[in-house]
Scaffold this active site. Sequence first.
Site, PDB file in Angstrom:
ATOM      1  N   LYS A   9       0.820  -1.217   0.000  1.00  0.00           N
ATOM      2  CA  LYS A   9       0.000   0.000   0.000  1.00  0.00           C
ATOM      3  C   LYS A   9       0.853   1.267   0.000  1.00  0.00           C
ATOM      4  O   LYS A   9       0.454   2.283  -0.566  1.00  0.00           O
ATOM      5  CB  LYS A   9      -0.935   0.001   1.206  1.00  0.00           C
ATOM      6  N   ARG A  10       2.025   1.187   0.619  1.00  0.00           N
ATOM      7  CA  ARG A  10       2.855   2.396   0.654  1.00  0.00           C
ATOM      8  C   ARG A  10       3.404   2.737  -0.725  1.00  0.00           C
ATOM      9  O   ARG A  10       3.825   3.871  -0.975  1.00  0.00           O
ATOM     10  CB  ARG A  10       4.001   2.232   1.651  1.00  0.00           C
TER      11      ARG A  10
END
Length: 487
Positions: free
Chosen positions: A250-251
């Site tokens: 997700k980052r």
Amino acid sequence: MNDLARVRYAPSPTGYPHVGNIRTALFNWLFARHNAGSFIVRIEDTDQARYVPGAVEAILDGLRWLGMDWDEGPEKNGAYGPYFQSQRLDRYKAAAEKLIASGHAYRCYCSSERLEQMRAAQEAAKVPTGYDRHCRDRCELGPEGVTPVVRFRMPLEGRTFFHDIIRGEVAFENALLDDFVLLKSDGFPTYHLANIVDDHDMAITHVMRAEEWLSSTPKHIQLYKAMGYEPPLYAHLPMILGSDRSKLSKRHGAVSIIDYKNQGYLPETMVNFLALLGWSLDATTEIMDVKKIIENFSLERISKTAAIFNIEKLDWMNGSYIRSLSLDEFTDRARPFLEAGVPEAAAYDRDYVKNALALIQERVKKLGELRDQPELTRFFFYQHLEYHAVDLVGKGMTTATTRQALQSSQDRLEKLDEFDIENMENEMRPLAAELGLKPGQLFGCLRVAVTGQSVSPPLFQTMAVLGRERTLSRIHEAVQKTHELAE
């Protein structure tokens, strides 16, 4: 390639579709469209324990948003729905029974407790984990009241070979592959059995899927052989890594495709960007519409090496696509985001909104900025501006010089026959010199007066959109505000 090419996108509704999953769908869809073939959507919903409510809708919404239409399926309300594996359980059970009857599968009665103990012992001994074939050659009858699973009887010797269109010849030692489960005790098939049966029944010619499934392919090849089916051609797509070359998370931007829609990325941007995650036209071309991608798409152009997900490149590309929109297109797409951030905008007619949006189209990278950064546009729609009087006083100016600059500007602007950009600029630039100010000083206090902030689109374009009445009213209010300041 001929028009008989048939491919499928087979997601599991165990979560919302992320970029890697949708990239797989896109490559299948592009291949089908390039070859005048068929693109099928099949929901692999046999893992009931991990089913996520809303995931199916998110998957289909993502496909529709990106324009990836599918060609067949159960008809409902005049449109094709996807296939669901949960509606084909009898077919999988029949296939499992056929494999048992032919000696290619067997019932396994091992309890979950025994399997856990087995794995713990294997890990302690530092040997590869896998089923120890305890039930492989035992009696078919197990403990009373225990529902068995069905396992595939893998060959114990030799190697399994197959050709991957992207990776070439691949081989696996059969002895390293365990007797995997085909049918679970709840009557639902595993992926291994269901996808083989479905791909055969649906006449799939090419299986394009993520690289992580490469190690499962020898199991599938053996299953095809045991069932007497002709296997499809395989193409395992390269991994997608983050910009730091670690596993995409997700980052890095590995969020649901619907999140990109909600952030204000354009669907044509996402198609272009995702197509370049492992495929390319040449060494330089970046911006391509979907028609050009379809015309040139081929499996031979897919790279073996991992693709890099670069969010900065995505933002740059989306900004390019936004700038290429006509003003009418930009207005239609931007207005829902605008009104979410500045609800007052809903009260204004289309022409006014369009003129306001024209001033920021060049600056926007994502439509979501209109929602998340209301300061970009709110001054166009607010009846009254909220700012501190001290903000009117620019560098090198005093309250008195600011008041004089604003009052003089108001006087000059009131006399204009045409309240347009050229006339305003022709009046204001000489006025700055007459007042002994730099243009930036005069324009700075005017900008705060008419927008309530120090940063905005070009001043005279902004004033032209606001119109004579609102602009002069705001300058008048600013003059009054200067009286709040002590000299």
